[in-house]
Scaffold this motif. Structure first.
Motif, mmCIF file in Angstrom:
data_model
loop_
_atom_site.group_PDB
_atom_site.id
_atom_site.type_symbol
_atom_site.label_atom_id
_atom_site.label_comp_id
_atom_site.label_asym_id
_atom_site.label_seq_id
_atom_site.Cartn_x
_atom_site.Cartn_y
_atom_site.Cartn_z
ATOM 1 N N THR A 165 15.091 3.438 74.742
ATOM 2 C CA THR A 165 15.345 4.423 75.802
ATOM 3 C C THR A 165 14.690 4.046 77.126
ATOM 4 O O THR A 165 15.046 4.599 78.163
ATOM 5 N N LYS A 166 13.741 3.103 77.090
ATOM 6 C CA LYS A 166 13.062 2.658 78.307
ATOM 7 C C LYS A 166 13.015 1.133 78.321
ATOM 8 O O LYS A 166 12.520 0.515 77.366
ATOM 9 N N ARG A 181 22.257 -6.473 88.554
ATOM 10 C CA ARG A 181 21.207 -5.445 88.656
ATOM 11 C C ARG A 181 21.809 -4.102 89.036
ATOM 12 O O ARG A 181 21.498 -3.066 88.421
ATOM 13 N N THR A 182 22.684 -4.114 90.040
ATOM 14 C CA THR A 182 23.319 -2.875 90.486
ATOM 15 C C THR A 182 24.112 -2.225 89.368
ATOM 16 O O THR A 182 24.023 -1.007 89.141
ATOM 17 N N GLN A 183 24.893 -3.031 88.646
ATOM 18 C CA GLN A 183 25.705 -2.492 87.562
ATOM 19 C C GLN A 183 24.844 -1.920 86.443
ATOM 20 O O GLN A 183 25.182 -0.892 85.836
ATOM 21 N N THR A 184 23.703 -2.561 86.160
ATOM 22 C CA THR A 184 22.803 -2.076 85.118
ATOM 23 C C THR A 184 22.160 -0.756 85.530
ATOM 24 O O THR A 184 22.098 0.198 84.731
ATOM 25 N N LEU A 185 21.697 -0.681 86.769
ATOM 26 C CA LEU A 185 21.072 0.551 87.257
ATOM 27 C C LEU A 185 22.064 1.718 87.249
ATOM 28 O O LEU A 185 21.706 2.855 86.910
ATOM 29 N N GLU A 186 23.319 1.424 87.612
ATOM 30 C CA GLU A 186 24.322 2.486 87.664
ATOM 31 C C GLU A 186 24.744 2.960 86.273
ATOM 32 O O GLU A 186 25.003 4.153 86.066
ATOM 33 N N ALA A 187 24.801 2.025 85.306
ATOM 34 C CA ALA A 187 25.304 2.372 83.980
ATOM 35 C C ALA A 187 24.238 2.939 83.054
ATOM 36 O O ALA A 187 24.562 3.678 82.111
ATOM 37 N N ILE A 193 19.354 5.623 78.992
ATOM 38 C CA ILE A 193 18.316 4.597 79.102
ATOM 39 C C ILE A 193 17.719 4.642 80.503
ATOM 40 O O ILE A 193 18.427 4.745 81.505
ATOM 41 N N GLU A 194 16.399 4.560 80.566
ATOM 42 C CA GLU A 194 15.681 4.602 81.833
ATOM 43 C C GLU A 194 15.148 3.207 82.176
ATOM 44 O O GLU A 194 14.534 2.550 81.321
ATOM 45 N N GLN A 222 10.378 -0.894 76.122
ATOM 46 C CA GLN A 222 10.745 -1.217 74.744
ATOM 47 C C GLN A 222 11.568 -2.499 74.621
ATOM 48 O O GLN A 222 11.666 -3.081 73.543
ATOM 49 N N ALA A 223 12.185 -2.931 75.708
ATOM 50 C CA ALA A 223 13.002 -4.155 75.710
ATOM 51 C C ALA A 223 13.151 -4.611 77.155
ATOM 52 O O ALA A 223 12.920 -3.838 78.092
ATOM 53 N N VAL A 224 13.558 -5.869 77.330
ATOM 54 C CA VAL A 224 13.674 -6.449 78.675
ATOM 55 C C VAL A 224 15.024 -7.144 78.811
ATOM 56 O O VAL A 224 15.487 -7.825 77.882
#
Length: 384
Positions: A165-166, A181-187, A193-194, A222-224
């Motif tokens: 979740t994080k 990065r933009t697509q990940t932040l938007e989705a 997921i935060e 929790q993951a990268v």
């Protein structure tokens, strides 16, 4: 640089030994232009792309060409430079008078070419990943690779299924990394997921331990996920291991080649990423429609060039075949007719997926075209 067609001598030789021969193509060549990053930091993209285009253009000519005419590949090396891309695409359109364009290798070089092809009316099938290439839809612009938006969603879906979740995000500062990065932040919010850590690096950086340390020290990670291409993701992977981070680690489809494993070494063990079926062709179910196509491309490429395939060469194969099929369907090399037939592509089974394009979708792939892979013992393992 122009790559001329191979010709009748080989065909006659084959006929003389009893092998089925095709009529040698004749008449005015059908010109396919391309501008690829064969040298420079994105050469791991452009090199297999050019090898693929050269080989399969020659193969098509040896089998009789298209509409009884030979194909001629006209290529320029951009070295990943957007300015060079503009210059070369202008030359392809105005001086070389190509009938269709397959390229470029990167989002940046492709986007530099978009205004030129839109004004001139020459169909462009890009081999780059950025969603902005085809969203919003542009009349003369298409693409074959899966988008960064698809990659972000595939990764986030897998993360959610694993209960994360994080997460921490690190991305390259180039066009591909910024868009990813933009697509990940938007989705991310769609998957509950935060993004609790958000770091970037320059494509020329040789050490990313400071950014990874910041992520590791962020409470709750929790993951990268690393979004980038070129040598950067391999450096991030090696730094990840050097720091002893034991968090699950994801890369994007920007590293879907053996070169990444070679550069990252044993640090790549356990890394997950989304990619097309090509990298795991032999592990697909026998009834998977892509298995036969992917295995055939893999065998022919590796036998011809004595090197491992990459997803990037596969994108070039798909782009060339979609263009060739469009020319056949158009019955001519008319630029507008080719464009219309590319847009009408339906049910084309390529190495990247099954393509169904339309006036509203100039890529024609959905999320099912992506497979989630994990690296084990220096090779790709199919997760789903």
């Amino acid at each position: 640089m122009r790559i001329k067609t191979l010709g009748a001598a080989l065909l006659l030789a084959l006929a003389s030994i009893g092998t089925t021969a095709f009529a040698a193509p004749d008449g005015k060549p059908i010109k396919i232009g391309t501008f690829l990053s064969v040298t420079g930091p994105a050469s791991f993209l452009g090199d297999p792309e050019l090898k693929t285009l050269e080989h399969w253009v020659d193969k098509i000519n040896d089998e009789g060409g298209v509409l009884g005419r030979p194909l001629e590949l006209v290529h320029y090396d951009t070295s990943g430079n957007a300015g060079k891309a503009r210059t070369f695409v202008k030359r392809l359109i105005n001086s070389d008078q190509v009938d269709v364009i397959v390229g470029g290798s990167t989002t940046g070089t492709t986007m530099a070419a978009v205004p030129l092809v839109e004004r001139s009316g020459v169909a462009l099938i890009s081999l780059a990943g950025g969603i902005q290439i085809i969203d919003p839809v542009k009349k003369w612009v298409f693409k074959t690779p899966h988008t960064d938006r698809m990659a972000a969603r595939k990764i986030l879906k897998d993360m959610k299924e694993r209960g994360f979740t994080k997460i921490g995000l690190i991305s390259g500062s180039g066009g591909f990394g910024q868009s990813g990065r933009t697509q990940t932040l938007e989705a991310a919010p769609e998957f509950d997921i935060e993004i609790v850590a958000d770091e970037t690096y320059n494509n020329s950086d040789t050490d990313m331990t400071a950014q990874l340390t910041n992520i590791a020290n962020t409470q709750g990670v929790q993951a990268v996920l690393n979004f980038g291409f070129g040598q950067g993701p391999a450096i991030v992977t090696r730094n990840y291991k050097q720091l002893g981070l034991d968090l699950p680690f994801y890369q994007s489809h920007g590293v879907a080649s053996e070169k990444y494993i070679e550069l990252a070494g044993d640090a790549a063990e356990g890394v997950r990423l989304p990619a097309g079926a090509l990298l795991v062709a032999s592990k697909l179910d026998d009834d998977d429609p892509q298995k036969k196509v992917a295995l055939a491309y893999k065998q022919e490429y590796e036998d011809t060039f004595n090197e491992s395939i990459s997803q990037f060469g596969g994108h070039a194969y798909d782009g060339l075949m979609i263009a060739v099929n469009a020319i056949k369907a158009a019955g001519s090399a008319d630029r507008a007719a080719i464009r219309d037939e590319i847009e009408a592509t339906e049910g084309f089974v390529g190495v990247g997926g099954v393509f169904n394009m339309s006036p509203d979708d100039h890529m024609g792939l959905d999320l099912s075209a992506f497979r989630m892979l994990e690296i084990h013992d220096g090779t790709w393992t199919l997760i789903d």
